[in-house]
Scaffold this motif. Structure first.
Motif, PDB file in Angstrom:
ATOM      1  N   MET A  64       0.686  -1.325  -0.077  1.00 39.43           N
ATOM      2  CA  MET A  64       0.154  -0.019   0.078  1.00 39.43           C
ATOM      3  C   MET A  64       0.896   1.344   0.119  1.00 39.43           C
ATOM      4  N   ASN A  65       1.973   1.060   0.464  1.00 34.60           N
ATOM      5  CA  ASN A  65       2.993   2.104   0.564  1.00 34.60           C
ATOM      6  C   ASN A  65       3.388   2.903  -0.674  1.00 34.60           C
ATOM      7  N   LEU A  90       1.458   3.469  -3.013  1.00 30.03           N
ATOM      8  CA  LEU A  90       0.412   4.342  -3.495  1.00 30.03           C
ATOM      9  C   LEU A  90       0.579   5.665  -2.705  1.00 30.03           C
ATOM     10  N   ASP A  91       0.477   6.862  -3.445  1.00 26.05           N
ATOM     11  CA  ASP A  91       0.282   8.177  -2.781  1.00 26.05           C
ATOM     12  C   ASP A  91      -1.075   8.475  -2.309  1.00 26.05           C
ATOM     13  N   THR A  92      -1.320   8.500  -1.066  1.00 29.67           N
ATOM     14  CA  THR A  92      -2.605   8.846  -0.557  1.00 29.67           C
ATOM     15  C   THR A  92      -2.743  10.024   0.083  1.00 29.67           C
ATOM     16  N   GLY A 143      -3.610  13.477   1.183  1.00 32.78           N
ATOM     17  CA  GLY A 143      -4.756  14.154   0.837  1.00 32.78           C
ATOM     18  C   GLY A 143      -6.084  13.372   0.705  1.00 32.78           C
ATOM     19  N   VAL A 144      -6.006  12.126   0.637  1.00 34.83           N
ATOM     20  CA  VAL A 144      -7.138  11.346   0.314  1.00 34.83           C
ATOM     21  C   VAL A 144      -8.076  11.039   1.646  1.00 34.83           C
ATOM     22  N   GLU A 145      -9.282  11.415   1.442  1.00 30.91           N
ATOM     23  CA  GLU A 145     -10.169  11.175   2.836  1.00 30.91           C
ATOM     24  C   GLU A 145     -10.564   9.761   2.897  1.00 30.91           C
ATOM     25  N   PRO A 146     -10.215   9.253   4.202  1.00 27.99           N
ATOM     26  CA  PRO A 146     -10.284   7.757   4.412  1.00 27.99           C
ATOM     27  C   PRO A 146     -11.654   7.604   4.224  1.00 27.99           C
ATOM     28  N   MET A 147     -11.985   6.159   3.795  1.00 26.76           N
ATOM     29  CA  MET A 147     -13.286   5.731   3.367  1.00 26.76           C
ATOM     30  C   MET A 147     -13.844   4.691   4.201  1.00 26.76           C
ATOM     31  N   ALA A 148     -14.858   4.808   5.177  1.00 29.77           N
ATOM     32  CA  ALA A 148     -15.364   3.942   6.071  1.00 29.77           C
ATOM     33  C   ALA A 148     -16.122   2.991   5.780  1.00 29.77           C
ATOM     34  N   HIS A 149     -17.284   3.784   4.786  1.00 20.67           N
ATOM     35  CA  HIS A 149     -18.466   2.974   4.282  1.00 20.67           C
ATOM     36  C   HIS A 149     -18.452   3.344   2.844  1.00 20.67           C
ATOM     37  N   PRO A 150     -18.894   1.970   2.261  1.00 20.84           N
ATOM     38  CA  PRO A 150     -19.142   2.168   0.721  1.00 20.84           C
ATOM     39  C   PRO A 150     -19.899   3.198   0.239  1.00 20.84           C
TER      40      PRO A 150
END
Lengths: 483, 95, 478
Positions: free
Chosen positions: B41-42, B44-46, B48-55
């Motif tokens: 996973m490292n 991938l540059d993430t 500023g990406v908002e974590p996604m808890a729910h689909p």
């Protein structure tokens, strides 16, 4: 009679060709006859006959629904009041559920006849059905091969005609992969489409129940009963349920199919690739156009999944503590002993592995590096789907890299097992619906075609699968010895 | 990345999960393999990406405050390992 | 406390919200039921069950946030706090961690007439746990999960308090507030309102905080003070004798008046908080807030100011009368119904009425003398029908019966005598009978005047109009 579709059976039950009791007895006989498949954990013979009698009365009275009197089976992950609900685990071997899952209630009120509870990977953790406390289920197409998992009992039962149809649940491919490996039709609906209440949780933000059937039309009928808003499930979505059969015969002229290039690269076995190519050609003949799409973040679906699912399961499975229900160890000396031994003895190895992984990923100092990172990756994957699906109507690809592997072949190499879920896992992370449709055989074993759609486009997926099933007969093939 | 035997023991304790002493190293090996997978996973540059808890992008639905559940204690406790006088029994809790 | 040390206290208050049903299930929250008869499938954490959030709990948290002038989060998130304990059925508590529903706010307290502002860090919603009963079940512990899932508002203060006295004042004020707002019944015996205290000491002048200990299980105002004082002493003694305070959880034992380390919680806990995937973000939008604001009662602080401004009440009366919503309402109704001077009404309420209620252990809503009868009594004082002194007698009668002031005055013949002739006759008689005192008065001993008033009133059984008696006596004694 056990080769008939739901619609055909409904007709026969109404015409008096046979009664639900006769139909149910026939299935019960087959189940006993093919006990060696190990598809069922519990056979609810008495209750089934009772339900069949009630169904016959309803049919005679003319107030029956389409599923009334149809023998179905439930994956043993759905709570059934008064009936053992084991979730494939020693932990719940003694668990008589005191309530019904919403899905079970819905089938009951539709008058469906439940034959029993189906074997599965322990707590739905597995891709081969080998992690079940009740032993591996055998693939009807080759009894030395796995049926897939975690809904392996469901897939094997439907393929072997030990139930007209069955429920499954899909957290990372657990409906689609066994459907593919057993040559049946399986649909994982949009997350939130089917209530999770009473469905024992593995990974709450990924779990979704769905139908496992022999045809797309049957899947439409089953989903019609399963789908819908449930106020007992906060994640259930309040979107109206369409008539899933209404559009089955729509033409596919002009359908835009996207093939994610990441689905057809290294790792996909050549015979599966060839089978899929033929299937996609059928769609071309039906008027579809095919383009390539890209999902750049897809390869990170497995790592993201193996953080999120274990993290959620590590908490979801904490309630199994030997205090209020389920397995309790003998003579605990103190509280810690009660917990550690009850859980240590009650859970199998794969479950423990995932609980440990999840515990580690959530623990102080690692939370951001693993959990938050995985959630960010999840968003990127989900955006990949939205972008790709904006260009096309559906995407198609493999369900599994190869056909069913041998029992015992991968069980000692968990990582290899995980990697085989590469084509199914991302769909759960995004929450979109997807189907597995029988698309042919490679060396005598079934191959599934995966169709992935927009959120709540189950009707479209069913239409696309149904049209294919009008021009092919892969889905009507019967494994040898089960004719 | 690899997970040590003592880290496995710590996690097993946090999760109150009994693991046979002879199995710990095998868990350590499997989990280390998983960690290797996760470190991908490292790549991938993430930022500023908002974590996604729910689909699904939804908000919590609220339930009206009314009592809807009548509890059948006998039914619930019929499946309990050990009960007495309506209580669930556990080994003595020391505070 | 020893003068070279400074005490730092922060409080975490757990207030059970007064909802009918639980925070995530439809089971009743009523106290005192048979064990486990109010623990439904969701509360028991049965396999497959799911939580659905109670709207009233959210509403009450927002009401609280508004009352302490706090930030109300437009989105708040429930998280799972993971730990194993037999009274925690799921093996995790649903709580809020990173995004609580109520953010930074404050509450003003008064200690010895000085006002101090105490910061509130946050207040979040969570579910209560069940209860472990340690009575003897063959050496086992019994678990009752009736309380499991009762909504709690955990109110976390800043470490802004510097003495046990301030901590108690804060806790009392908070107790008053949640009851005033109607969001918690405040019953401390039943555990509806509980408190943990974080206590540390540092040498005066030092900037850095000392290591704190968390004292749990404080369930009365008296214990807060005692527990904190005890803990402060313990820490100072420890440091002064060369020891070190360790960060730990301590239990207050009210029987022994001491705190002791909780061994079971000794190991470093790693709660592994993460967002609960069974619950979605809670939206509190402007509409929802406006709706609550419209129903929000006038807050104690604002009401107190209004009582001072529009009724000309002093600080003390205004404070007392705004401590509870019911008392304030009672007061305003009495003023309106009696048409009397507000100050007199206030004195009667804070004096005779509250004294009688306290003595009987009653709340204002249970007062045997309702606002109508009290207003009737006060009207008779202000129109001169009875004196204040007789009124006390009438009030006592009213407390015992259902009669109105007028009925009692009539029945007992307590009406004040304003007939000048009758008063004059008595005065003449008293003067004639007490010539010595008359001499003394006339020679300049003003004090003796009181003696004459007393004699006249005694003779007239207190029914004479005191103003009239004074006037006439002065005239006659000239």
């Amino acid at each position: 009679m056990y080769n008939k579709t739901i619609a055909e059976l409904a007709k026969s039950l109404r015409s008096g060709e046979f009664s639900s009791v006769e139909l149910t007895l026939a299935f019960l006989d087959r189940i006993k006859q093919h006990g060696s498949l190990n598809a069922y954990v519990t056979i609810t013979e008495d209750l089934a006959l009772q339900a069949a009698k009630t169904a016959d009365i309803r049919l005679a009275a003319g107030n029956a629904e389409l599923l009334t009197g149809i023998p179905i089976a439930q994956k043993d992950i759905f709570c059934t009041e008064g009936i053992k609900t084991s979730c494939g685990s020693r932990m719940l071997d003694n668990f008589i559920a005191p309530y019904n899952a919403t899905v079970v209630d819905k089938f009951n009120s539709a008058g469906a006849v439940m034959l029993g509870k189906l074997n599965m990977d322990e707590f739905a953790m597995g891709s081969s059905n080998e992690t079940s406390y009740y032993g591996a289920v055998k693939n009807p197409w080759n009894i030395n091969a796995v049926p897939g998992g975690s809904s392996g009992g469901s897939a094997a039962a439907v393929a072997a005609r030990l139930a007209v149809c069955a429920t499954g649940t899909d957290t990372g491919g657990s409906i689609r992969q066994p459907a593919a490996l057993c040559g049946i039709t399986g649909l994982k609906p949009t997350y939130g489409r089917v209530s999770r209440y009473g469905m024992i949780a593995y990974a709450s933000s990924l779990d979704q129940g769905g139908p496992m059937t022999r045809s797309a039309e049957d899947a439409a009928l089953m989903l019609q009963t399963m789908a819908g808003f449930d106020d007992k499930d906060s994640t259930s979505v309040d979107v109206s349920v369409p008539d899933y059969r209404a559009g089955l015969n729509n033409s596919l002229e002009g359908l835009k199919i996207g093939l994610p290039k990441e689905f057809f690269g290294e790792g996909l076995s050549s015979d599966v690739a060839a089978t899929l190519e033929a299937a996609i050609n059928e769609y071309r003949k039906l008027g579809a156009t095919v383009t390539e799409v890209s999902m750049p973040s897809l390869k990170l679906a497995i790592p993201a999944y193996y953080v999120i699912a274990p993290a959620e399961c590590s908490a979801n499975l904490s309630r199994f503590d030997g205090v209020r229900f389920g397995y309790r160890c003998e003579n605990p000396v103190d509280l810690t002993d009660l917990y550690t031994r009850s859980r240590g003895e009650g859970f199998g190895k794969e479950v423990k592995r995932r609980i440990l992984m999840g515990t580690y990923a959530l623990s102080a100092g690692y939370y951001d590096a693993y959990y938050i990172k995985a959630q960010k990756v999840r968003r990127l994957i989900s955006e990949d789907f939205k972008r790709a699906l904006a260009e096309v109507d559906v995407m198609m690809g493999p369900v599994t890299p190869s056909t069913a592997f041998g029992i015992g072949e991968k069980i000692d190499n968990p990582i290899e097992m995980y990697l085989s879920d590469i084509y199914t896992i991302a769909i759960n992370l995004a929450g979109v619906p997807a189907m597995s449709v029988p698309a042919g055989f490679a060396k005598g074993l079934p191959v599934g075609l995966q169709i992935i759609g927009h959120y709540f486009a189950e009707d479209k997926l069913l239409n696309i699968a149904h049209q294919y099933q009008q021009v092919t007969d892969w889905h009507t093939q019967i494994p040898k010895g089960f004719e | 990345m690899s997970l040590t035997v003592s880290e496995v023991k710590d996690c097993a304790h946090l999760a109150r999960l009994g693991i046979e002493e002879q199995d710990i190293s095998s868990y350590a090996k499997d989990l280390s393999g998983m960690l290797d997978l996760l470190t991908q996973m490292n790549d991938l540059d993430t930022d500023g990406v908002e974590p996604m808890a729910h689909p699904m992008d939804q908000v919590q639905r609220l339930r009206v405050d009314v009592v809807t559940e009548q509890v059948d204690r006998e039914k619930f406790q019929a499946i309990a390992p050990q009960v007495e006088a309506g209580l669930y029994l556990v080994p003595k809790v020391i505070e | 406390m020893r003068s070279q040390w400074e005490t730092i206290i922060g409080l975490e208050i757990h207030a059970q919200l007064a909802t009918k049903s639980k925070i995530f299930s439809g089971a009743s929250t009523a106290y005192g039921a048979e064990p486990n008869t109010q623990a439904c499938a969701v509360d028991l954490g049965l396999p497959g069950v799911l939580p659905v959030l109670n709207e009233q709990a959210v509403r009450m948290a927002v009401i609280f946030g508004m009352a302490v002038d706090a930030y109300i989060a437009p989105f708040s998130v429930f998280a799972r706090k993971n730990y194993f304990y037999p009274d925690l059925p799921k093996g995790y508590q649903i709580s809020q961690m990173e995004l609580p529903i109520v953010g930074i706010g404050h509450l003003d307290i008064d200690v010895d007439g000085v006002s101090k502002r105490i910061g509130i860090t946050r207040a979040h919603l969570e579910e209560d746990a069940g209860k472990s009963l340690h009575e003897n079940f063959h050496g086992l512990t019994g678990i009752d999960l009736n309380r499991a899932g009762t909504p709690l508002l955990e109110i976390v203060s800043e470490p802004d308090m510097n003495s046990a006295k301030e901590a108690v004042a804060y806790m009392r004020k908070m107790h008053e507030l949640v009851r005033y707002l109607g969001i918690c019944d405040g019953n401390m015996q039943e555990g509806s309102f509980r408190c943990d205290a974080n206590v540390s000491v540092r040498p005066k002048g030092q900037k850095a905080f000392g290591t704190r200990a968390e004292i749990k299980n404080i369930n009365s105002f008296r214990f807060v003070e005692k527990a904190i004082n005890h803990e402060v002493e313990r820490q100072i003694e420890l440091i002064e004798s060369g020891g070190k305070v360790v960060q730990e959880t301590r239990l207050y034992d009210s029987d022994k008046d001491e705190t002791r380390s909780m061994r079971s919680k000794e190991e470093a806990n790693d709660y592994r908080y993460f967002p609960d995937p069974d619950l979605l973000p809670v939206l509190v939008d402007e509409d929802f807030k406006a709706q609550i604001k419209a129903q929000l009662p006038e807050l104690p602080q604002a009401k107190k100011q209004r009582f001072k401004d529009s009724y000309a009440l002093d600080e003390e009366n205004a404070t007392i009368l705004t401590a509870s919503r019911q008392l304030g309402d009672y007061f305003e109704t009495v003023v309106k119904e009696s048409g009397c001077e507000a100050k007199m009404c206030a004195n009667w309420l804070t004096g005779d009425l509250l004294a009688a209620l306290n003595k009987a252990g009653l709340e204002i809503i249970d007062s045997p003398v309702g606002h109508e009868r009290l207003a009737g009594l006060l009207t008779r004082i202000s129109d001169g029908t009875i004196s204040g002194k007789i009124a006390k007698q009438v009030f006592e009668e009213m407390w015992q019966s259902a009669a109105t002031a007028d009925q009692i005055i009539e029945a007992k013949g307590l009406k004040q005598i304003t007939d000048v002739g009758a008063i004059e006759a008595i005065i003449d008689k008293i003067i004639a009978d007490n010539q010595d005192q008359v001499e003394q008065y006339r020679s300049g001993k003003d004090k003796v005047f009181g003696f004459f008033v007393g004699q006249v009133m005694k003779e007239m059984q207190g029914k004479a109009n005191p103003g009239e008696v004074n006037k006439m006596l002065k005239e006659k004694l000239k």
